[in-house]
Design an enzyme around this catalytic site. Sequence first.
Site, PDB file in Angstrom:
ATOM      1  N   ASN A 119      11.269  -8.994   7.022  1.00  0.00           N
ATOM      2  CA  ASN A 119      11.563  -8.474   8.348  1.00  0.00           C
ATOM      3  C   ASN A 119      10.982  -9.408   9.405  1.00  0.00           C
ATOM      4  O   ASN A 119       9.927 -10.022   9.199  1.00  0.00           O
ATOM      5  CB  ASN A 119      10.950  -7.078   8.518  1.00  0.00           C
ATOM      6  CG  ASN A 119      11.645  -6.035   7.674  1.00  0.00           C
ATOM      7  OD1 ASN A 119      12.863  -6.017   7.604  1.00  0.00           O
ATOM      8  ND2 ASN A 119      10.873  -5.178   7.024  1.00  0.00           N
TER       9      ASN A 119
ATOM     10  N   GLU B 109       6.301  -4.559  10.922  1.00  0.00           N
ATOM     11  CA  GLU B 109       5.074  -3.855  11.312  1.00  0.00           C
ATOM     12  C   GLU B 109       3.887  -4.804  11.414  1.00  0.00           C
ATOM     13  O   GLU B 109       3.010  -4.607  12.256  1.00  0.00           O
ATOM     14  CB  GLU B 109       4.724  -2.778  10.270  1.00  0.00           C
ATOM     15  CG  GLU B 109       5.660  -1.601  10.249  1.00  0.00           C
ATOM     16  CD  GLU B 109       5.360  -0.665   9.082  1.00  0.00           C
ATOM     17  OE1 GLU B 109       4.290  -0.802   8.445  1.00  0.00           O
ATOM     18  OE2 GLU B 109       6.212   0.188   8.804  1.00  0.00           O
TER      19      GLU B 109
ATOM     20  N   HIS C  26       8.874  -9.185   1.031  1.00  0.00           N
ATOM     21  CA  HIS C  26       8.785  -8.040   0.124  1.00  0.00           C
ATOM     22  C   HIS C  26       9.557  -8.383  -1.152  1.00  0.00           C
ATOM     23  O   HIS C  26      10.669  -8.916  -1.080  1.00  0.00           O
ATOM     24  CB  HIS C  26       9.467  -6.806   0.720  1.00  0.00           C
ATOM     25  CG  HIS C  26       8.876  -6.296   2.006  1.00  0.00           C
ATOM     26  ND1 HIS C  26       8.107  -5.157   2.063  1.00  0.00           N
ATOM     27  CD2 HIS C  26       8.960  -6.747   3.283  1.00  0.00           C
ATOM     28  CE1 HIS C  26       7.753  -4.923   3.327  1.00  0.00           C
ATOM     29  NE2 HIS C  26       8.259  -5.877   4.080  1.00  0.00           N
TER      30      HIS C  26
ATOM     31  N   HIS D  93       5.762 -12.113   5.821  1.00  0.00           N
ATOM     32  CA  HIS D  93       5.614 -11.585   4.465  1.00  0.00           C
ATOM     33  C   HIS D  93       6.982 -11.363   3.866  1.00  0.00           C
ATOM     34  O   HIS D  93       7.916 -10.948   4.548  1.00  0.00           O
ATOM     35  CB  HIS D  93       4.792 -10.296   4.424  1.00  0.00           C
ATOM     36  CG  HIS D  93       5.197  -9.260   5.423  1.00  0.00           C
ATOM     37  ND1 HIS D  93       4.892  -9.366   6.761  1.00  0.00           N
ATOM     38  CD2 HIS D  93       5.881  -8.089   5.286  1.00  0.00           C
ATOM     39  CE1 HIS D  93       5.370  -8.301   7.401  1.00  0.00           C
ATOM     40  NE2 HIS D  93       5.992  -7.521   6.520  1.00  0.00           N
TER      41      HIS D  93
ATOM     42  N   ILE E  25       0.824  -1.208   0.000  1.00  0.00           N
ATOM     43  CA  ILE E  25       0.000   0.000   0.000  1.00  0.00           C
ATOM     44  C   ILE E  25       0.865   1.268   0.000  1.00  0.00           C
ATOM     45  O   ILE E  25       0.392   2.348  -0.372  1.00  0.00           O
ATOM     46  CB  ILE E  25      -0.940  -0.029   1.237  1.00  0.00           C
ATOM     47  CG1 ILE E  25      -2.184   0.814   1.012  1.00  0.00           C
ATOM     48  CG2 ILE E  25      -0.214   0.381   2.510  1.00  0.00           C
ATOM     49  CD1 ILE E  25      -3.263   0.587   2.044  1.00  0.00           C
TER      50      ILE E  25
HETATM   51  P1  AMP Z   1       7.076  -4.788   7.491  1.00  0.00           P
HETATM   52  O1  AMP Z   1       7.652  -3.530   8.033  1.00  0.00           O
HETATM   53  O2  AMP Z   1       8.100  -5.698   6.890  1.00  0.00           O
HETATM   54  O3  AMP Z   1       6.187  -5.479   8.497  1.00  0.00           O
HETATM   55  O4  AMP Z   1       6.177  -4.371   6.259  1.00  0.00           O
HETATM   56  C1  AMP Z   1       4.794  -4.198   6.317  1.00  0.00           C
HETATM   57  C2  AMP Z   1       4.376  -3.658   4.984  1.00  0.00           C
HETATM   58  O5  AMP Z   1       2.981  -3.825   4.865  1.00  0.00           O
HETATM   59  C3  AMP Z   1       4.680  -2.176   4.777  1.00  0.00           C
HETATM   60  O6  AMP Z   1       5.516  -2.028   3.615  1.00  0.00           O
HETATM   61  C4  AMP Z   1       3.297  -1.550   4.579  1.00  0.00           C
HETATM   62  O7  AMP Z   1       3.306  -0.503   3.625  1.00  0.00           O
HETATM   63  C5  AMP Z   1       2.473  -2.737   4.106  1.00  0.00           C
HETATM   64  N1  AMP Z   1       1.050  -2.679   4.362  1.00  0.00           N
HETATM   65  C6  AMP Z   1       0.434  -2.372   5.522  1.00  0.00           C
HETATM   66  N2  AMP Z   1      -0.898  -2.449   5.388  1.00  0.00           N
HETATM   67  C7  AMP Z   1      -1.134  -2.828   4.106  1.00  0.00           C
HETATM   68  C8  AMP Z   1      -2.303  -3.089   3.333  1.00  0.00           C
HETATM   69  N3  AMP Z   1      -3.534  -2.963   3.869  1.00  0.00           N
HETATM   70  N4  AMP Z   1      -2.171  -3.454   2.044  1.00  0.00           N
HETATM   71  C9  AMP Z   1      -0.943  -3.564   1.499  1.00  0.00           C
HETATM   72  N5  AMP Z   1       0.196  -3.351   2.163  1.00  0.00           N
HETATM   73  C10 AMP Z   1       0.116  -2.977   3.452  1.00  0.00           C
END
Ligand code: AMP
Length: 127
Positions: free
Chosen positions: A97, A105, A112, A110, A40
């Site tokens: 991460n 987060e 990337h 996940h 997002i």
């Molecule tokens: P991390 O810091 O590795 O946990 O990455 C979490 C990622 O999830 C971040 O790059 C956010 O931009 C992404 N993210 C959070 N909410 C959403 C969503 N609803 N749809 C798509 N990506 C998201």
Amino acid sequence: MSVANGSPYDENNIFARILRGEIPAKKVYEDDYAFAFHDINPQAPVHVLVIPKGPYVSMADFTANASDALVSGFFRAVGEVARQLGLEEDGYRILANAGINSHQEVPHLHVHIFAGRPLGPMLSRGM
Ligand code: AMP
């Protein structure tokens, strides 16, 4: 039950809700093992997230507790997404991460996939 960093898997994390169809996502790829969608808040021209279809917080949790079929299916899906997006020629970066020091987060594993421009150094030097 999956546990990572001492905490149980949170069934209401945002990616669990995406997998249940409760929150929309811009789908890139889906099979029995994995779901891929556009981040997002993209950090590169191509920024796709690939998540396993199961309640796992981190790579360590996933590889310790998921079935062999899910582990292999998930990694095949990551490669398939890179292939389908045509990233092999110019290259891409895969990153996952886990935990506090990496600023994870969302507590659902996940991967990337970043691509579409030169991606710079692997890590920032902010020590
Ligand atoms: P991390 O810091 O590795 O946990 O990455 C979490 C990622 O999830 C971040 O790059 C956010 O931009 C992404 N993210 C959070 N909410 C959403 C969503 N609803 N749809 C798509 N990506 C998201």
